[in-house]
Motif scaffolding. Structure first.
Motif, PDB file in Angstrom:
ATOM      1  N   ILE A  41       0.833  -1.212   0.000  1.00 34.27           N
ATOM      2  CA  ILE A  41       0.000   0.000   0.000  1.00 34.27           C
ATOM      3  C   ILE A  41       0.861   1.253   0.000  1.00 34.27           C
ATOM      4  N   SER A  42       2.048   1.175   0.608  1.00 36.22           N
ATOM      5  CA  SER A  42       2.956   2.333   0.583  1.00 36.22           C
ATOM      6  C   SER A  42       3.352   2.678  -0.844  1.00 36.22           C
ATOM      7  N   GLY A  43       3.358   1.675  -1.726  1.00 34.81           N
ATOM      8  CA  GLY A  43       3.659   1.920  -3.135  1.00 34.81           C
ATOM      9  C   GLY A  43       2.646   2.857  -3.774  1.00 34.81           C
ATOM     10  N   TYR A  44       1.381   2.728  -3.382  1.00 37.02           N
ATOM     11  CA  TYR A  44       0.338   3.628  -3.898  1.00 37.02           C
ATOM     12  C   TYR A  44       0.608   5.064  -3.459  1.00 37.02           C
ATOM     13  N   SER A  45       0.958   5.228  -2.188  1.00 35.31           N
ATOM     14  CA  SER A  45       1.233   6.579  -1.685  1.00 35.31           C
ATOM     15  C   SER A  45       2.441   7.179  -2.391  1.00 35.31           C
ATOM     16  N   THR A  46       3.421   6.338  -2.734  1.00 36.18           N
ATOM     17  CA  THR A  46       4.600   6.809  -3.462  1.00 36.18           C
ATOM     18  C   THR A  46       4.220   7.291  -4.857  1.00 36.18           C
ATOM     19  N   TYR A  47       3.387   6.525  -5.539  1.00 35.85           N
ATOM     20  CA  TYR A  47       2.969   6.910  -6.891  1.00 35.85           C
ATOM     21  C   TYR A  47       2.289   8.276  -6.877  1.00 35.85           C
ATOM     22  N   PHE A  48       1.273   8.437  -6.025  1.00 37.58           N
ATOM     23  CA  PHE A  48       0.525   9.693  -6.008  1.00 37.58           C
ATOM     24  C   PHE A  48       1.358  10.833  -5.423  1.00 37.58           C
ATOM     25  N   GLY A  49       2.246  10.518  -4.484  1.00 40.27           N
ATOM     26  CA  GLY A  49       3.104  11.547  -3.910  1.00 40.27           C
ATOM     27  C   GLY A  49       4.020  12.157  -4.939  1.00 40.27           C
ATOM     28  N   THR A  50       4.499  11.347  -5.885  1.00 38.02           N
ATOM     29  CA  THR A  50       5.402  11.848  -6.913  1.00 38.02           C
ATOM     30  C   THR A  50       4.694  12.805  -7.869  1.00 38.02           C
ATOM     31  N   LEU A  51       3.362  12.692  -7.986  1.00 44.17           N
ATOM     32  CA  LEU A  51       2.619  13.627  -8.833  1.00 44.17           C
ATOM     33  C   LEU A  51       2.733  15.061  -8.308  1.00 44.17           C
ATOM     34  N   TYR A  52       2.816  15.212  -6.987  1.00 39.81           N
ATOM     35  CA  TYR A  52       3.025  16.558  -6.422  1.00 39.81           C
ATOM     36  C   TYR A  52       4.372  17.120  -6.876  1.00 39.81           C
ATOM     37  N   ASN A  53       5.400  16.254  -6.869  1.00 35.39           N
ATOM     38  CA  ASN A  53       6.718  16.692  -7.323  1.00 35.39           C
ATOM     39  C   ASN A  53       6.680  17.128  -8.784  1.00 35.39           C
ATOM     40  N   ALA A  54       5.988  16.326  -9.600  1.00 33.64           N
ATOM     41  CA  ALA A  54       5.910  16.641 -11.031  1.00 33.64           C
ATOM     42  C   ALA A  54       5.231  17.989 -11.272  1.00 33.64           C
ATOM     43  N   ALA A  55       4.221  18.300 -10.447  1.00 36.43           N
ATOM     44  CA  ALA A  55       3.469  19.547 -10.604  1.00 36.43           C
ATOM     45  C   ALA A  55       4.112  20.721  -9.862  1.00 36.43           C
ATOM     46  N   LYS A  56       5.229  20.477  -9.185  1.00 34.72           N
ATOM     47  CA  LYS A  56       5.902  21.497  -8.364  1.00 34.72           C
ATOM     48  C   LYS A  56       4.932  22.081  -7.328  1.00 34.72           C
ATOM     49  N   ASN A  57       4.141  21.199  -6.743  1.00 31.46           N
ATOM     50  CA  ASN A  57       3.123  21.607  -5.771  1.00 31.46           C
ATOM     51  C   ASN A  57       3.215  20.660  -4.575  1.00 31.46           C
ATOM     52  N   ASN A  58       4.085  21.009  -3.611  1.00 33.89           N
ATOM     53  CA  ASN A  58       4.446  20.051  -2.561  1.00 33.89           C
ATOM     54  C   ASN A  58       3.734  20.262  -1.222  1.00 33.89           C
ATOM     55  N   SER A  59       2.852  21.227  -1.118  1.00 35.71           N
ATOM     56  CA  SER A  59       2.264  21.526   0.188  1.00 35.71           C
ATOM     57  C   SER A  59       1.461  20.347   0.739  1.00 35.71           C
ATOM     58  N   MET A  60       0.678  19.707  -0.118  1.00 38.38           N
ATOM     59  CA  MET A  60      -0.185  18.621   0.357  1.00 38.38           C
ATOM     60  C   MET A  60       0.579  17.328   0.624  1.00 38.38           C
ATOM     61  N   ILE A  61       1.759  17.179   0.034  1.00 39.25           N
ATOM     62  CA  ILE A  61       2.524  15.964   0.316  1.00 39.25           C
ATOM     63  C   ILE A  61       2.928  15.951   1.790  1.00 39.25           C
TER      64      ILE A  61
END
Length: 467
Positions: free
Chosen positions: A333-353
């Motif tokens: 399940i941590s793999g799922y959080s990693t996948y979606f967490g990286t989307l914040y990095n891609a969007a340069k929008n890290n507040s919600m991570i």
């Protein structure tokens, strides 16, 4: 097969090779340390090492995160990015030195300056490493870890086994290992071509820090999510149960390494493809392939828990096998959080991570502590699963505002449901649990191949073309 997919697979292969070789060398370090150091010396050395890992992001304000993300953009001024990152780290040197003086004066700790030097070298090493990864030098990034681990092994034997330098030798080997990595990346990436204080940009510095600063508390909170269970078990159940819990976590650690390898290559792919016209489709395809691998591999390992534990957990430690399935579920399940967490990095929008990790850390610690007194070591294990589910769901929902990928919900429900059933069968000792779980796992793999047959055909076709 889309060119960027091939780059993703290629990067993943490079990071996999580098990680496995590094882990193999690190595996050989433990018996050497235990043979050449007393328990007290090893404890002090690891205390300094772990403290450095905790502190070095503060010593450079985590600017390496921004250096990587901004250097990977196709239209980025890499000279300005690296120069600004270095400038920020250099401006903090007086603060780091003052902290070292204050720390030594206040605590009298004999190894304060080794800690300061280790933090300093590690900060610049990571900045250069992240920059090299950002400009596409993935082989250099991966090989630096292997060389660092090899240097640590050789220097450790020399300073400890030959010269008998104790803690000082242990720390000197660590510093030398970090320094060798720094030099390799410095020359391999030709850093001097990009570093110029005249290219320092105040507006870019603000952007780098705005991106990087939320990642520091996020890293600290993630530490609580990943490791707090061991301490909760220690304080509530004692060292014996904590030992079983820690031993059980060694098998799921393999899945964590797989997730780390994916994250390293996924960071590059998602950042490069985020603004592409077909990003929604390509991100959805990667999600399907990645989660299918997670679920199939997780299902098979859970099914084989007992025979694997007989090999990996000897003597009294075999009793820890009952914890392995749910710890493996947590890793999946941590793999799922990693996948979606990286989307914040891609969007340069890290507040919600940071927010999502903090919520998960709070739930993990509080729920784990409360349950531990009622159901022992199962408390932190259940809390870990709940925390990862919560983080994954929050990120999946929130990242829809960034990019709304196509998620095959029925497949995810079936896969996670199967893993949960296997966990119950194995952990609670049902009759023929291993046989039933293996059969279910194989059937699920066949179901996966059928459901994603178009993706499999495309992959096989690309391999034939490549051949």
């Amino acid at each position: 097969m889309k060119k960027s997919y091939k780059a993703l697979v290629s990067d993943a292969a490079v990071f996999a090779a580098g990680n496995m070789l590094t882990k193999l060398i690190q595996f050989l370090l433990l018996p050497m340390y235990t043979a050449l150091l007393t328990t007290e010396q090893y404890g002090i050395g690891e205390l300094v090492n772990n403290t450095a890992e905790l502190l070095y992001p503060l010593c450079c304000l985590g600017v390496y995160e921004g250096v990587f993300r901004f250097s990977i953009d196709r239209d980025s001024d890499n000279k300005a990015v690296l120069s600004t990152g270095i400038g920020i780290a250099l401006s903090l040197l007086p603060v780091v030195a003052a902290a070292g003086i204050f720390g030594y004066s206040f605590t009298g700790f004999d190894y304060t300056w080794q800690l300061v030097i280790l933090c300093f070298i590690t900060s610049f090493k990571v900045i250069f490493l992240q920059f090299s990864k950002g400009i596409g030098k993935t082989r250099l990034y991966a090989s630096s870890g292997v060389l660092g681990a090899l240097t640590l092994f050789c220097a450790g034997y020399l300073f400890l086994g030959v010269f008998g330098m104790g803690v000082n030798g242990y720390l000197l080997a660590l510093i030398l290992s970090q320094g060798i990595q720094l030099l390799l990346v410095f020359f391999g990436a030709k850093v001097w071509r990009f570093a110029s204080m005249g290219a320092f940009s105040k507006p870019l510095a603000r952007d780098l820090l705005r991106y990087s600063l939320p990642m520091i508390p996020n890293a600290l909170a993630w530490w609580f999510v990943n490791l707090s269970g061991r301490y909760i078990v220690m304080f509530s159940q004692g060292a014996d149960v904590a030992g079983l819990y820690t031993a059980a976590s060694k098998l799921p650690a393999v899945m964590n390494m797989v997730v780390t390898i994916f994250q390293q290559s996924w960071q590059i792919f998602s950042a490069r493809e985020y603004d592409a016209s077909d990003s929604r489709s390509s991100f959805g395809t990667v999600f399907k392939v990645f989660t299918a691998f997670l679920l199939c591999a997780g299902s098979l390992v859970i099914a084989l828990t007992v025979p694997l534990s007989r090999i990996m957990l000897s003597g009294d430690f075999f009793a820890a096998y009952v914890f392995v399935p749910f710890l493996m579920l947590s890793s999946v399940i941590s793999g799922y959080s990693t996948y979606f967490g990286t989307l914040y990095n891609a969007a340069k929008n890290n507040s919600m991570i940071f927010v999502t990790t903090m919520v998960g850390a709070f739930v993990n610690v509080v729920l784990g502590a409360l349950l531990s007194f009622a159901i022992g070591a199962w408390g932190p294990i259940i809390a870990g699963v709940v925390a990862y589910v919560l983080i994954s769901l929050m990120r999946a929902y929130d990242t829809k505002r960034l990019i709304n990928i196509d998620v095959d919900i029925p497949y995810q429900v079936i896969g996670l449901g199967l893993l949960l059933v296997e966990c119950v069968l194995i952990s609670f000792g049902f009759a023929f649990a291993t046989l039933v779980s293996i059969v279910c796992s194989l059937l699920f793999m066949l179901f996966t191949l059928y459901r994603y047959r178009k993706i499999v055909k495309t992959l096989l076709k690309s391999l034939k073309v490549g051949h």
